[in-house]
Design a protein around this motif. Structure first.
Motif, PDB file in Angstrom:
ATOM      1  N   ARG A   4      30.565   1.940  45.146  1.00  0.00           N
ATOM      2  CA  ARG A   4      30.790   3.138  45.948  1.00  0.00           C
ATOM      3  C   ARG A   4      32.287   3.356  46.125  1.00  0.00           C
ATOM      4  N   PRO A   5      32.796   4.554  45.813  1.00  0.00           N
ATOM      5  CA  PRO A   5      34.239   4.802  45.900  1.00  0.00           C
ATOM      6  C   PRO A   5      34.706   5.061  47.325  1.00  0.00           C
ATOM      7  N   GLY A   6      36.028   4.881  47.514  1.00  0.00           N
ATOM      8  CA  GLY A   6      36.663   5.282  48.760  1.00  0.00           C
ATOM      9  C   GLY A   6      36.553   4.313  49.907  1.00  0.00           C
ATOM     10  N   LEU A   7      36.056   3.104  49.660  1.00  0.00           N
ATOM     11  CA  LEU A   7      35.870   2.152  50.744  1.00  0.00           C
ATOM     12  C   LEU A   7      36.904   1.035  50.677  1.00  0.00           C
ATOM     13  N   HIS A  40      48.168  10.317  45.140  1.00  0.00           N
ATOM     14  CA  HIS A  40      47.052   9.906  44.286  1.00  0.00           C
ATOM     15  C   HIS A  40      46.062  11.057  44.330  1.00  0.00           C
ATOM     16  N   GLN A  41      46.088  11.897  43.321  1.00  0.00           N
ATOM     17  CA  GLN A  41      45.209  13.061  43.344  1.00  0.00           C
ATOM     18  C   GLN A  41      43.760  12.604  43.473  1.00  0.00           C
ATOM     19  N   HIS A  42      43.042  13.222  44.379  1.00  0.00           N
ATOM     20  CA  HIS A  42      41.628  12.905  44.538  1.00  0.00           C
ATOM     21  C   HIS A  42      40.800  13.890  43.712  1.00  0.00           C
ATOM     22  N   PRO A  43      40.029  13.399  42.711  1.00  0.00           N
ATOM     23  CA  PRO A  43      39.636  12.012  42.481  1.00  0.00           C
ATOM     24  C   PRO A  43      40.345  11.311  41.315  1.00  0.00           C
ATOM     25  N   THR A  44      41.229  11.975  40.594  1.00  0.00           N
ATOM     26  CA  THR A  44      41.726  11.433  39.333  1.00  0.00           C
ATOM     27  C   THR A  44      42.754  10.324  39.511  1.00  0.00           C
ATOM     28  N   GLY A  45      43.413  10.243  40.665  1.00  0.00           N
ATOM     29  CA  GLY A  45      44.445   9.244  40.883  1.00  0.00           C
ATOM     30  C   GLY A  45      45.788   9.591  40.273  1.00  0.00           C
ATOM     31  N   GLN A  65      40.034   3.680  43.599  1.00  0.00           N
ATOM     32  CA  GLN A  65      38.940   4.080  42.714  1.00  0.00           C
ATOM     33  C   GLN A  65      39.518   4.555  41.399  1.00  0.00           C
ATOM     34  N   LEU A  66      38.667   4.626  40.377  1.00  0.00           N
ATOM     35  CA  LEU A  66      39.106   5.154  39.096  1.00  0.00           C
ATOM     36  C   LEU A  66      37.999   6.007  38.502  1.00  0.00           C
ATOM     37  N   ILE A  67      38.393   6.805  37.492  1.00  0.00           N
ATOM     38  CA  ILE A  67      37.459   7.683  36.806  1.00  0.00           C
ATOM     39  C   ILE A  67      37.167   7.124  35.429  1.00  0.00           C
ATOM     40  N   GLY A  72      20.820   0.160  41.435  1.00  0.00           N
ATOM     41  CA  GLY A  72      21.565  -0.587  42.427  1.00  0.00           C
ATOM     42  C   GLY A  72      23.067  -0.454  42.356  1.00  0.00           C
ATOM     43  N   VAL A  73      23.572   0.479  41.537  1.00  0.00           N
ATOM     44  CA  VAL A  73      25.013   0.711  41.434  1.00  0.00           C
ATOM     45  C   VAL A  73      25.289   2.126  41.930  1.00  0.00           C
ATOM     46  N   GLU A  74      26.147   2.250  42.931  1.00  0.00           N
ATOM     47  CA  GLU A  74      26.353   3.537  43.593  1.00  0.00           C
ATOM     48  C   GLU A  74      27.711   4.116  43.213  1.00  0.00           C
ATOM     49  N   VAL A  75      27.705   5.158  42.403  1.00  0.00           N
ATOM     50  CA  VAL A  75      28.923   5.815  41.945  1.00  0.00           C
ATOM     51  C   VAL A  75      28.819   7.299  42.257  1.00  0.00           C
ATOM     52  N   ARG A  76      29.857   8.052  41.950  1.00  0.00           N
ATOM     53  CA  ARG A  76      29.884   9.489  42.239  1.00  0.00           C
ATOM     54  C   ARG A  76      30.087  10.258  40.946  1.00  0.00           C
ATOM     55  N   ALA A  77      29.379  11.362  40.798  1.00  0.00           N
ATOM     56  CA  ALA A  77      29.538  12.218  39.625  1.00  0.00           C
ATOM     57  C   ALA A  77      30.816  13.032  39.757  1.00  0.00           C
ATOM     58  N   LEU A  78      31.649  12.998  38.728  1.00  0.00           N
ATOM     59  CA  LEU A  78      32.893  13.765  38.752  1.00  0.00           C
ATOM     60  C   LEU A  78      32.603  15.254  38.874  1.00  0.00           C
ATOM     61  N   SER A  79      31.550  15.724  38.229  1.00  0.00           N
ATOM     62  CA  SER A  79      31.238  17.154  38.272  1.00  0.00           C
ATOM     63  C   SER A  79      30.892  17.624  39.674  1.00  0.00           C
ATOM     64  N   SER A  80      30.438  16.721  40.552  1.00  0.00           N
ATOM     65  CA  SER A  80      30.068  17.120  41.912  1.00  0.00           C
ATOM     66  C   SER A  80      31.279  17.421  42.775  1.00  0.00           C
ATOM     67  N   LEU A  81      32.482  17.085  42.303  1.00  0.00           N
ATOM     68  CA  LEU A  81      33.700  17.338  43.056  1.00  0.00           C
ATOM     69  C   LEU A  81      34.392  18.622  42.636  1.00  0.00           C
ATOM     70  N   ALA A  82      33.773  19.371  41.737  1.00  0.00           N
ATOM     71  CA  ALA A  82      34.365  20.623  41.272  1.00  0.00           C
ATOM     72  C   ALA A  82      34.082  21.747  42.254  1.00  0.00           C
ATOM     73  N   LEU A  83      35.082  22.598  42.493  1.00  0.00           N
ATOM     74  CA  LEU A  83      34.877  23.773  43.335  1.00  0.00           C
ATOM     75  C   LEU A  83      34.269  24.913  42.542  1.00  0.00           C
ATOM     76  N   GLU A  84      34.729  25.072  41.312  1.00  0.00           N
ATOM     77  CA  GLU A  84      34.199  26.117  40.453  1.00  0.00           C
ATOM     78  C   GLU A  84      33.208  25.459  39.483  1.00  0.00           C
ATOM     79  N   ARG A  85      32.998  26.060  38.333  1.00  0.00           N
ATOM     80  CA  ARG A  85      32.112  25.484  37.325  1.00  0.00           C
ATOM     81  C   ARG A  85      32.714  24.185  36.797  1.00  0.00           C
ATOM     82  N   PRO A  86      31.961  23.064  36.826  1.00  0.00           N
ATOM     83  CA  PRO A  86      32.530  21.788  36.400  1.00  0.00           C
ATOM     84  C   PRO A  86      33.020  21.834  34.951  1.00  0.00           C
TER      85      PRO A  86
END
Length: 494
Positions: A129-132, A261-266, A413-415, A435-449
């Motif tokens: 899980r990122p950000g912790l 550190h640009q979120h999420p790319t770093g 975190q890293l991408i 059992g592995v908790e990650v985040r989809a990069l596309s879910s962080l897009a404001l416009e079309r991923p």
């Protein structure tokens, strides 16, 4: 229940005492205060408690018996009928069919969804899980002593001082040395969270319809705060240096950026781009919000000075948090504002109730003054760097044919991007089940991923946990059975 205490008869009322008593008893049954099967006092007893004639109570009881709400037997006290709730339910008007579709909510609230930020994570913390931050490595005993000392030695009777001077001064000194922030102590506001700081910024700077630029992909909490204030949030694309320059002819009211550190790319914004960004924000027309959410953790070089330190026109609001450098449950963020905004924003802070515990503030001031904060940050910087390198190496070894990892110069975190361009959300679903908790990069897009990949946290997880998680990822994403699969599942669950 003493029935007389629920009744209030007025002798001056034209309706008469018996009619009043009948109406009030009926209302108590309708509201559920008197339930089915309840036995009421005798007419003699209730009349004595209400100081009225016995005939008054007798007439009220007889009327309710006639209406079917009470039943009586010879020489017995009245009893409420068994189906009283159903009787009153039938008497109530049916709900309007459009009531559920048109609640009395704001347009912003009607658009809220738990699929957006804040993240709907599982209750259990699971790699990656990122950000912790790693709370297991935090000096809890030392922190407990600081809290105890604050609680025992301090008396906080002055409720007007919501930003404790001791913490303001400690923050000013720390930020000046470590991040190049230029400010006086009274320009620093202490808030419950970094998100509270964004809420305060939005409430004090944005008028409905104002344009706000944010990075895309970017931190969704910023867009949430600005949209709640009625802003028109516009996503600005990234290049290898972070937020790109835009050709828009009209300046926005506010620009939100994470240059360290640009979120999420770093990605780290170089000084030349920072200077361009400052030049594009005309004083008096555009504010810049600099979110330095994990600025303590730089691994490959010395950190660049904060954007705020380069600003000479008072355009930048600098935002930070202790949730990353310490633990998430500290619940303290801070905001450095230009001198022109300091007084107004502190008043707004009180009006909005965005006030951090004064005991925690004093404890944190002591934790910093005694050198514990810097010692912890230095130690975690070494640990997190090793974990970053371990995760990058494990991804290259186990998933090199599927993912390309972008190793950031700092952060938590890293991408990792898919080489075949596959959809990342389906992959995230499979990984979470495993059992592995990650985040989809596309879910962080404001416009079309535009990008698909995985956001992987490394700071909170020890090297054996990282290795086990990457082997599970390899099983899920490549279809190849990696070694030690059952032991990896046990490591994750533990």
């Amino acid at each position: 229940m003493i029935l007389a205490e629920l009744l209030a008869l007025k002798r001056s009322d034209d309706a008469g005492l018996a009619a009043q008593l009948t109406q009030q008893l009926r209302a108590l049954m309708a509201s559920g205060r008197i339930r089915s099967g309840a036995m009421l006092p005798s007419s003699r007893s209730l009349a004595a408690e209400l100081d009225v004639a016995r005939n008054t109570v007798t007439h009220a009881y007889e009327q309710l018996v006639a209406e079917g709400y009470l039943r009586v037997a010879a020489r017995r006290r009245p009893v409420v009928t068994d189906d009283i709730e159903a009787r009153f339910a039938k008497a109530l008007p049916a709900p309007r069919r459009d009531a559920a579709r048109k609640p009395l909510l704001s347009p912003w609230a009607l658009q809220l969804s738990d699929t957006d930020w804040p993240l709907s994570y599982q209750a259990d913390f699971r790699p990656l899980r990122p950000g912790l931050a790693d709370a297991r490595e935090f000096p809890h005993e030392i922190w407990a002593r600081c809290l105890r000392r604050s609680a025992l030695r301090r008396r906080f009777n002055d409720q007007t001082v919501v930003n404790r001077p001791s913490l303001r001064e400690a923050l000013r000194d720390y930020l000046e040395v470590s991040r190049g922030v230029r400010a006086e102590a009274d320009q620093i506001l202490v808030l419950p969270t970094a998100q509270a700081a964004l809420t305060l910024i939005a409430a004090t700077t944005i008028v409905a319809g104002d344009a706000v630029w944010t990075e895309d992909p970017g931190y969704p909490g910023a867009a949430a705060a600005f949209r709640a204030a009625g802003a028109n949030v516009v996503g600005v694309s990234l290049d290898q240096w972070g937020m790109m320059r835009t050709r828009a002819t009209r300046a926005p009211k506010l620009i939100f950026t994470t240059p360290s550190h640009q979120h999420p790319t770093g990605r780290v914004m170089p000084v030349a781009r920072r200077t361009e960004l400052l030049a594009s924000a005309e004083p008096g027309k555009t504010w810049i919000v600099e979110d330095d959410y994990d600025g303590e953790f730089h691994y490959d070089s010395r950190p660049m000075p904060a954007l705020q330190g380069l600003d000479r026109e008072g355009r930048v609001l600098y935002l930070g948090t202790f949730a990353k450098a310490m633990t998430a449950d500290i619940r303290i963020g801070y905001l450095v504002v230009p001198p022109s905004l300091a007084r107004t924003m502190e008043i707004a802070q009180r009006h909005l109730g965005l006030i951090a515990s004064v005991h925690v503030q004093e404890a944190l001031a002591g934790f910093m003054a005694d050198g514990y904060f810097l010692a912890h940050v230095r130690r975690m910087r070494r640990i997190y760097r090793a974990r970053r390198d371990h995760l990058a190496a494990a991804l290259a070894r186990q998933l090199g044919e599927v993912l390309t990892a972008e190793v950031p110069p700092g952060g938590m975190q890293l991408i990792a991007r898919f080489k075949d361009g596959r959809a990342d959300r389906d992959a995230v679903t499979r990984l979470v089940v495993a059992g592995v908790e990650v985040r989809a990069l596309s879910s962080l897009a404001l416009e079309r991923p535009r990008d698909h990949g995985l956001l992987l946290g490394f700071a909170a997880w020890r090297e054996n946990e990282i290795g086990a998680a990457v082997r599970i990822m390899a099983n899920c994403l490549t279809g190849k059975r990696a070694a030690r699969g059952q032991r990896d599942a046990r490591t994750i669950s533990e």
